[in-house]
Write a protein that holds these residues in place. Sequence first.
Motif, PDB file in Angstrom:
ATOM      1  N   PRO A  52       0.805  -1.230   0.000  1.00 34.78           N
ATOM      2  CA  PRO A  52       0.000   0.000   0.000  1.00 34.78           C
ATOM      3  C   PRO A  52       0.834   1.274   0.000  1.00 34.78           C
ATOM      4  O   PRO A  52       0.461   2.257  -0.641  1.00 34.78           O
ATOM      5  N   GLU A  53       1.966   1.280   0.719  1.00 36.41           N
ATOM      6  CA  GLU A  53       2.819   2.466   0.726  1.00 36.41           C
ATOM      7  C   GLU A  53       3.342   2.764  -0.678  1.00 36.41           C
ATOM      8  O   GLU A  53       3.442   3.927  -1.076  1.00 36.41           O
ATOM      9  N   ALA A  54       3.668   1.707  -1.422  1.00 39.11           N
ATOM     10  CA  ALA A  54       4.144   1.888  -2.794  1.00 39.11           C
ATOM     11  C   ALA A  54       3.016   2.363  -3.699  1.00 39.11           C
ATOM     12  O   ALA A  54       3.237   3.176  -4.610  1.00 39.11           O
ATOM     13  N   GLN A  55       1.805   1.869  -3.467  1.00 42.71           N
ATOM     14  CA  GLN A  55       0.660   2.332  -4.247  1.00 42.71           C
ATOM     15  C   GLN A  55       0.437   3.821  -4.034  1.00 42.71           C
ATOM     16  O   GLN A  55       0.158   4.564  -4.980  1.00 42.71           O
ATOM     17  N   PHE A  56       0.598   4.261  -2.791  1.00 43.01           N
ATOM     18  CA  PHE A  56       0.476   5.690  -2.493  1.00 43.01           C
ATOM     19  C   PHE A  56       1.549   6.485  -3.225  1.00 43.01           C
ATOM     20  O   PHE A  56       1.262   7.501  -3.870  1.00 43.01           O
ATOM     21  N   GLU A  57       2.806   6.036  -3.117  1.00 46.37           N
ATOM     22  CA  GLU A  57       3.905   6.760  -3.758  1.00 46.37           C
ATOM     23  C   GLU A  57       3.765   6.757  -5.276  1.00 46.37           C
ATOM     24  O   GLU A  57       4.130   7.735  -5.947  1.00 46.37           O
ATOM     25  N   LEU A  58       3.237   5.678  -5.826  1.00 46.01           N
ATOM     26  CA  LEU A  58       2.998   5.631  -7.268  1.00 46.01           C
ATOM     27  C   LEU A  58       1.943   6.665  -7.647  1.00 46.01           C
ATOM     28  O   LEU A  58       2.056   7.342  -8.682  1.00 46.01           O
ATOM     29  N   TRP A  80      -4.425   4.735  -7.983  1.00 48.10           N
ATOM     30  CA  TRP A  80      -3.477   4.157  -7.030  1.00 48.10           C
ATOM     31  C   TRP A  80      -3.714   4.657  -5.615  1.00 48.10           C
ATOM     32  O   TRP A  80      -3.536   3.919  -4.644  1.00 48.10           O
ATOM     33  N   TYR A  81      -4.146   5.911  -5.475  1.00 48.57           N
ATOM     34  CA  TYR A  81      -4.521   6.394  -4.144  1.00 48.57           C
ATOM     35  C   TYR A  81      -5.664   5.547  -3.573  1.00 48.57           C
ATOM     36  O   TYR A  81      -5.649   5.167  -2.395  1.00 48.57           O
ATOM     37  N   GLU A  82      -6.643   5.248  -4.410  1.00 48.73           N
ATOM     38  CA  GLU A  82      -7.793   4.462  -3.957  1.00 48.73           C
ATOM     39  C   GLU A  82      -7.369   3.053  -3.543  1.00 48.73           C
ATOM     40  O   GLU A  82      -7.868   2.519  -2.544  1.00 48.73           O
ATOM     41  N   LYS A  83      -6.449   2.470  -4.305  1.00 48.44           N
ATOM     42  CA  LYS A  83      -5.960   1.142  -3.948  1.00 48.44           C
ATOM     43  C   LYS A  83      -5.267   1.160  -2.591  1.00 48.44           C
ATOM     44  O   LYS A  83      -5.472   0.274  -1.752  1.00 48.44           O
ATOM     45  N   ALA A  84      -4.428   2.166  -2.358  1.00 52.01           N
ATOM     46  CA  ALA A  84      -3.745   2.290  -1.077  1.00 52.01           C
ATOM     47  C   ALA A  84      -4.744   2.529   0.049  1.00 52.01           C
ATOM     48  O   ALA A  84      -4.657   1.905   1.119  1.00 52.01           O
ATOM     49  N   ALA A  85      -5.713   3.408  -0.195  1.00 52.04           N
ATOM     50  CA  ALA A  85      -6.720   3.727   0.820  1.00 52.04           C
ATOM     51  C   ALA A  85      -7.543   2.507   1.180  1.00 52.04           C
ATOM     52  O   ALA A  85      -7.851   2.266   2.358  1.00 52.04           O
ATOM     53  N   GLN A  90      -6.625  -0.410   1.290  1.00 52.56           N
ATOM     54  CA  GLN A  90      -5.833  -1.317   2.125  1.00 52.56           C
ATOM     55  C   GLN A  90      -5.530  -0.702   3.502  1.00 52.56           C
ATOM     56  O   GLN A  90      -4.731  -1.242   4.259  1.00 52.56           O
ATOM     57  N   GLY A  91      -6.176   0.426   3.787  1.00 57.91           N
ATOM     58  CA  GLY A  91      -6.017   1.035   5.100  1.00 57.91           C
ATOM     59  C   GLY A  91      -4.922   2.059   5.217  1.00 57.91           C
ATOM     60  O   GLY A  91      -4.606   2.513   6.320  1.00 57.91           O
ATOM     61  N   TYR A  92      -4.318   2.448   4.076  1.00 58.17           N
ATOM     62  CA  TYR A  92      -3.289   3.474   4.101  1.00 58.17           C
ATOM     63  C   TYR A  92      -4.002   4.830   4.036  1.00 58.17           C
ATOM     64  O   TYR A  92      -4.213   5.399   2.963  1.00 58.17           O
ATOM     65  N   LEU A  93      -4.381   5.343   5.204  1.00 56.42           N
ATOM     66  CA  LEU A  93      -5.302   6.477   5.283  1.00 56.42           C
ATOM     67  C   LEU A  93      -4.740   7.771   4.722  1.00 56.42           C
ATOM     68  O   LEU A  93      -5.499   8.658   4.318  1.00 56.42           O
ATOM     69  N   ARG A  94      -3.416   7.891   4.690  1.00 56.16           N
ATOM     70  CA  ARG A  94      -2.811   9.107   4.140  1.00 56.16           C
ATOM     71  C   ARG A  94      -3.264   9.345   2.697  1.00 56.16           C
ATOM     72  O   ARG A  94      -3.355  10.484   2.245  1.00 56.16           O
ATOM     73  N   ALA A  95      -3.567   8.264   1.984  1.00 57.80           N
ATOM     74  CA  ALA A  95      -4.000   8.394   0.593  1.00 57.80           C
ATOM     75  C   ALA A  95      -5.317   9.157   0.497  1.00 57.80           C
ATOM     76  O   ALA A  95      -5.554   9.869  -0.489  1.00 57.80           O
ATOM     77  N   TYR A  96      -6.177   9.004   1.501  1.00 60.70           N
ATOM     78  CA  TYR A  96      -7.451   9.728   1.470  1.00 60.70           C
ATOM     79  C   TYR A  96      -7.227  11.240   1.447  1.00 60.70           C
ATOM     80  O   TYR A  96      -7.984  11.975   0.803  1.00 60.70           O
ATOM     81  N   HIS A  97      -6.202  11.708   2.160  1.00 59.90           N
ATOM     82  CA  HIS A  97      -5.943  13.154   2.175  1.00 59.90           C
ATOM     83  C   HIS A  97      -5.623  13.652   0.769  1.00 59.90           C
ATOM     84  O   HIS A  97      -6.157  14.680   0.330  1.00 59.90           O
ATOM     85  N   ASN A  98      -4.750  12.933   0.066  1.00 65.29           N
ATOM     86  CA  ASN A  98      -4.387  13.352  -1.290  1.00 65.29           C
ATOM     87  C   ASN A  98      -5.581  13.310  -2.235  1.00 65.29           C
ATOM     88  O   ASN A  98      -5.731  14.150  -3.118  1.00 65.29           O
ATOM     89  N   MET A  99      -6.459  12.309  -2.048  1.00 62.21           N
ATOM     90  CA  MET A  99      -7.680  12.242  -2.840  1.00 62.21           C
ATOM     91  C   MET A  99      -8.562  13.453  -2.546  1.00 62.21           C
ATOM     92  O   MET A  99      -9.159  14.043  -3.450  1.00 62.21           O
ATOM     93  N   GLY A 100      -8.617  13.833  -1.269  1.00 63.32           N
ATOM     94  CA  GLY A 100      -9.420  14.979  -0.881  1.00 63.32           C
ATOM     95  C   GLY A 100      -8.952  16.263  -1.544  1.00 63.32           C
ATOM     96  O   GLY A 100      -9.764  17.068  -2.008  1.00 63.32           O
ATOM     97  N   ILE A 101      -7.629  16.446  -1.628  1.00 63.31           N
ATOM     98  CA  ILE A 101      -7.074  17.632  -2.277  1.00 63.31           C
ATOM     99  C   ILE A 101      -7.478  17.678  -3.745  1.00 63.31           C
ATOM    100  O   ILE A 101      -7.844  18.732  -4.284  1.00 63.31           O
ATOM    101  N   ILE A 102      -7.443  16.521  -4.400  1.00 61.82           N
ATOM    102  CA  ILE A 102      -7.803  16.472  -5.825  1.00 61.82           C
ATOM    103  C   ILE A 102      -9.283  16.780  -6.014  1.00 61.82           C
ATOM    104  O   ILE A 102      -9.665  17.531  -6.914  1.00 61.82           O
ATOM    105  N   TYR A 103     -10.138  16.207  -5.153  1.00 64.44           N
ATOM    106  CA  TYR A 103     -11.568  16.501  -5.249  1.00 64.44           C
ATOM    107  C   TYR A 103     -11.845  17.979  -4.947  1.00 64.44           C
ATOM    108  O   TYR A 103     -12.721  18.599  -5.558  1.00 64.44           O
TER     109      TYR A 103
END
Length: 270
Positions: free
Chosen positions: A115-121, A141-146, A148-161
């Motif tokens: 998941p950390e790699a999915q976030f970085e990708l 890729w953010y959604e895939k990480a999110a 899997q419980g990698y919550l930091r990805a949700y923040h980046n998704m929020g910025i895009i939305y």
Amino acid sequence: MEDENKKVVEALLSEGLELLSSGNNKKQQKGFGALRAAFGLGSMEAAYLEGLCYKDGIGIYQSNEQAFERFKMAANSIPQAMYELGLCYINGIGIEQNFEKAFECFSCAAQIGVPEAQFELGVCYRYGEGTEQNINTAMHWYEKAANQGYLRAYHNMGIIYQTGLGDVLVDYVKAFNCFKKASEEENPDSYFSIGNCFLNGLGVDKNEKEAAGWFIKAAELGEPDAMFHLAWMYQEGIGVEQNNELSTEYLYMSAEAGWEPAIRIIRGED
């Protein structure tokens, strides 16, 4: 013979991890020694763990170069090592910075499910680092990480939305919900973003008192823009009782944290 070797390696890894987690320097050194013995028997997991030890200086001297070499050795066998190798390349840790190689490493680890790699990708696609910029693929890729419980990805998704990048339409409600999910792991950036949503009525009813509460939570974790907002809110009595002393305190805290708007005000440049 192979089964016996495997049992010895497993025992050494178990011993090494236990000693390394002790917090005692001498025990940690012995723990690293156990990893070294397992590595000598051909364990790539031991090579990866040695890399982590070198990276943080646990049980052995700190060395970015040695960390990089261990991650490189283990990358084709241990997905997490491939991810760490990507971090080395993208941040120039122990090796010259190389976005293309970082992207390749994150891609390999992400496809295996790290998941950390999915976030970085996702970050690579978001900013076009090592590949062409593609916001839709970044969201994928953010959604895939999110998921899997990698919550930091949700923040980046929020910025895009919230900003409506690429083909993604502005959706303040989705942005707010993403920030709320990310905030479950005490993310100061998400605390600030939630406060900003309440302050401006973005995806949620405007509530200045609620905004101040979230800014305070963010400020307690060192978020400088939250401190800056609180300085203004206490000065004007917005969402909180007017308090010049607290306003000044937050302004200087923000400046000390390096926030340029606060620094300019203190210097009298604004």
